[in-house]
Design a protein around this motif. Sequence first.
Motif, PDB file in Angstrom:
ATOM      1  N   ASP A 179       1.145  -1.420   0.249  1.00 40.39           N
ATOM      2  CA  ASP A 179      -0.321  -0.205  -0.187  1.00 40.39           C
ATOM      3  C   ASP A 179       1.196   1.125  -0.264  1.00 40.39           C
ATOM      4  OD1 ASP A 179      -2.411  -1.360  -0.111  1.00 40.39           O
ATOM      5  OD2 ASP A 179      -2.776  -1.536   2.038  1.00 40.39           O
ATOM      6  N   PRO A 180       0.399   2.811   0.032  1.00 44.21           N
ATOM      7  CA  PRO A 180       1.183   3.546  -0.218  1.00 44.21           C
ATOM      8  C   PRO A 180       1.425   3.860   0.584  1.00 44.21           C
ATOM      9  CG  PRO A 180      -0.888   4.290  -1.808  1.00 44.21           C
ATOM     10  CD  PRO A 180      -0.997   2.255  -0.773  1.00 44.21           C
ATOM     11  N   ILE A 181       2.835   4.286   1.170  1.00 40.34           N
ATOM     12  CA  ILE A 181       3.658   4.970   2.743  1.00 40.34           C
ATOM     13  C   ILE A 181       2.919   6.327   2.506  1.00 40.34           C
ATOM     14  CG2 ILE A 181       5.364   6.082   3.776  1.00 40.34           C
ATOM     15  CD1 ILE A 181       7.061   3.770   2.422  1.00 40.34           C
ATOM     16  N   LEU A 182       2.245   6.736   4.117  1.00 40.40           N
ATOM     17  CA  LEU A 182       1.210   7.233   3.900  1.00 40.40           C
ATOM     18  C   LEU A 182       1.674   8.576   5.121  1.00 40.40           C
ATOM     19  CD1 LEU A 182      -2.755   5.791   5.341  1.00 40.40           C
ATOM     20  CD2 LEU A 182      -1.464   6.613   2.546  1.00 40.40           C
ATOM     21  N   ILE A 183       2.109   9.727   4.587  1.00 42.74           N
ATOM     22  CA  ILE A 183       1.900  10.828   4.726  1.00 42.74           C
ATOM     23  C   ILE A 183       1.656  12.023   5.880  1.00 42.74           C
ATOM     24  CG2 ILE A 183       5.098  10.838   4.258  1.00 42.74           C
ATOM     25  CD1 ILE A 183       3.112  13.553   2.574  1.00 42.74           C
ATOM     26  N   SER A 184       1.723  12.785   6.668  1.00 44.46           N
ATOM     27  CA  SER A 184       0.365  13.452   7.741  1.00 44.46           C
ATOM     28  C   SER A 184       1.012  15.287   6.871  1.00 44.46           C
ATOM     29  CB  SER A 184       0.821  13.530   9.005  1.00 44.46           C
ATOM     30  OG  SER A 184       0.660  15.273   9.541  1.00 44.46           O
ATOM     31  N   LEU A 185      -0.346  15.826   6.440  1.00 40.10           N
ATOM     32  CA  LEU A 185      -0.057  17.533   6.354  1.00 40.10           C
ATOM     33  C   LEU A 185      -0.636  18.266   7.033  1.00 40.10           C
ATOM     34  CD1 LEU A 185      -2.386  16.743   3.113  1.00 40.10           C
ATOM     35  CD2 LEU A 185       0.015  16.821   3.367  1.00 40.10           C
ATOM     36  N   LYS A 186      -0.022  17.611   8.575  1.00 39.83           N
ATOM     37  CA  LYS A 186      -0.077  18.728   9.594  1.00 39.83           C
ATOM     38  C   LYS A 186       1.417  20.180   8.452  1.00 39.83           C
ATOM     39  CE  LYS A 186      -1.382  18.821  13.922  1.00 39.83           C
ATOM     40  NZ  LYS A 186      -1.203  18.874  16.307  1.00 39.83           N
ATOM     41  N   HIS A 187       1.985  19.443   8.759  1.00 43.38           N
ATOM     42  CA  HIS A 187       2.917  20.305   8.480  1.00 43.38           C
ATOM     43  C   HIS A 187       2.724  20.886   7.132  1.00 43.38           C
ATOM     44  CE1 HIS A 187       3.507  20.450  12.867  1.00 43.38           C
ATOM     45  NE2 HIS A 187       3.902  19.361  12.858  1.00 43.38           N
ATOM     46  N   GLY A 188       2.107  20.217   6.966  1.00 46.67           N
ATOM     47  CA  GLY A 188       2.230  20.175   4.962  1.00 46.67           C
ATOM     48  C   GLY A 188       2.936  21.739   4.373  1.00 46.67           C
ATOM     49  N   TYR A 189       2.359  23.046   5.124  1.00 49.26           N
ATOM     50  CA  TYR A 189       3.124  24.431   4.731  1.00 49.26           C
ATOM     51  C   TYR A 189       4.390  24.752   4.947  1.00 49.26           C
ATOM     52  CZ  TYR A 189       1.944  24.811   9.679  1.00 49.26           C
ATOM     53  OH  TYR A 189       2.186  25.624  10.574  1.00 49.26           O
ATOM     54  N   ILE A 190       4.980  23.816   5.757  1.00 46.72           N
ATOM     55  CA  ILE A 190       6.491  23.939   5.328  1.00 46.72           C
ATOM     56  C   ILE A 190       7.398  23.666   4.508  1.00 46.72           C
ATOM     57  CG2 ILE A 190       8.329  23.405   6.972  1.00 46.72           C
ATOM     58  CD1 ILE A 190       6.455  22.854   9.540  1.00 46.72           C
ATOM     59  N   PRO A 191       8.238  24.759   3.650  1.00 45.40           N
ATOM     60  CA  PRO A 191       9.335  24.435   2.437  1.00 45.40           C
ATOM     61  C   PRO A 191       9.341  22.606   2.756  1.00 45.40           C
ATOM     62  CG  PRO A 191       9.501  26.693   3.917  1.00 45.40           C
ATOM     63  CD  PRO A 191       8.605  25.994   4.492  1.00 45.40           C
ATOM     64  N   GLY A 192      10.324  21.687   1.585  1.00 46.18           N
ATOM     65  CA  GLY A 192      10.377  20.564   1.510  1.00 46.18           C
ATOM     66  C   GLY A 192      11.946  20.669   2.125  1.00 46.18           C
ATOM     67  N   LYS A 193      12.432  22.096   2.728  1.00 46.33           N
ATOM     68  CA  LYS A 193      14.142  21.319   2.535  1.00 46.33           C
ATOM     69  C   LYS A 193      14.009  20.850   4.062  1.00 46.33           C
ATOM     70  CE  LYS A 193      16.372  25.904   1.621  1.00 46.33           C
ATOM     71  NZ  LYS A 193      17.380  26.676   2.805  1.00 46.33           N
ATOM     72  N   ASN A 194      13.132  20.131   4.915  1.00 45.62           N
ATOM     73  CA  ASN A 194      13.653  19.078   5.903  1.00 45.62           C
ATOM     74  C   ASN A 194      13.119  17.668   5.496  1.00 45.62           C
ATOM     75  OD1 ASN A 194      13.904  21.416   7.693  1.00 45.62           O
ATOM     76  ND2 ASN A 194      11.733  21.076   8.725  1.00 45.62           N
ATOM     77  N   ARG A 195      12.120  18.095   4.004  1.00 43.58           N
ATOM     78  CA  ARG A 195      11.686  16.673   4.259  1.00 43.58           C
ATOM     79  C   ARG A 195      12.389  16.321   2.528  1.00 43.58           C
ATOM     80  NH1 ARG A 195       6.527  18.727   3.951  1.00 43.58           N
ATOM     81  NH2 ARG A 195       6.897  19.000   1.381  1.00 43.58           N
TER      82      ARG A 195
END
Length: 369
Positions: free
Chosen positions: A279-295
């Motif tokens: 199945d897809p690996i799920l992520i939380s969107l709680k901090h979705g507005y933070i720019p993607g540098k950390n990710r």
Amino acid sequence: MVWQIPENGLTLSLTEPVVILEGHSKRVGIVAWHPTARNVLLSAGCDNAIIIWNVGTGEALINLDDMHSDMIYNVSWNRNGSLICTASKDKKVRVIDPRKQEIVAEKEKAHEGARPMRAIFLADGNVFTTGFSRMSERQLALWNPKNMQEPIALHEMDTSNGVLLPFYDPDTSIIYLCGKGDSSIRYFEITDESPYVHYLNTFSSKEPQRGMGYMPKRGLDVNKCEIARFFKLHERKCEPIIMTVPRKSDLFQDDLYPDTAGPEAALEAEEWFEGKNADPILISLKHGYIPGKNRDLKVVKKNILDSKPTANKKCDLINIPKKAADTTSVQNEAKLDEILKEIKSIKDTICNQDERISKLEQQMAKIAA
């Protein structure tokens, strides 16, 4: 052709694809990435063939060339990528196991009209279709692949002749229907209770749409309670259409944003071709507005598609082995190289503009004299 978009977006036009995949004998009109396996790509063309590629090696590993006798209108993967469903000009909807290369379910005349159909998988494994009745009324229907004799639900909409394009959000079970040539978007909720397909609302505008694109869920602005974003194609422009749910609270609305499929693959291409499912690996969107540098730091660069494109030879398209100690320095070098290229690009642009200004000033001087 498969292209690699640089980490910080495009600064120059790309001219070299990472790989060219050759196998179809006629024009290719459909491409769809596998939902959970890395670098597995499906393509379908006017040769009525479906090919599934391992893009990491540039190879065609599955060729379904004898299942469709007429033009394929669309192809959709199911939630874990173990099955595909197709809608075809022969009025059939097929559910296919691509690795076994067999049709597991089929419905003749899912919609009896002659105009094009569309079929997509829903998260629960059911299939949603759009098409036309014999009287040219637009229809939508819901099917259970285990018993496709009769639809779970069948609704007639109107008599417009625009093909209905379905866009599906598995997190909220909402389907958005965009008709080609329409100036509206209708949306419906799919539930387990009759009538199964519930009309919610219609977004209307003045200009007709020539086509429509759909932003992945993780690209939405959770601070503004945005639940969908479309890109509406006009004759000369592309217009974003944003759907929001009004809420008074500034807090994260977890009922609007359950964990959603993230960008990380659950399987390697080889594992999927060997028969594994995930199945897809799920992520939380709680901090979705933070720019993607950390990710970005979490990305493990494993193969050619996760590194900067250097060549497009098929022999070079092999998985790059993992490195431990050198990873940081390699990333830093790549970043530095990227920055230097961007600086050079900007300098070249400035130089060209200086030359242009100088020529214009000379022309002005001549006119003034």
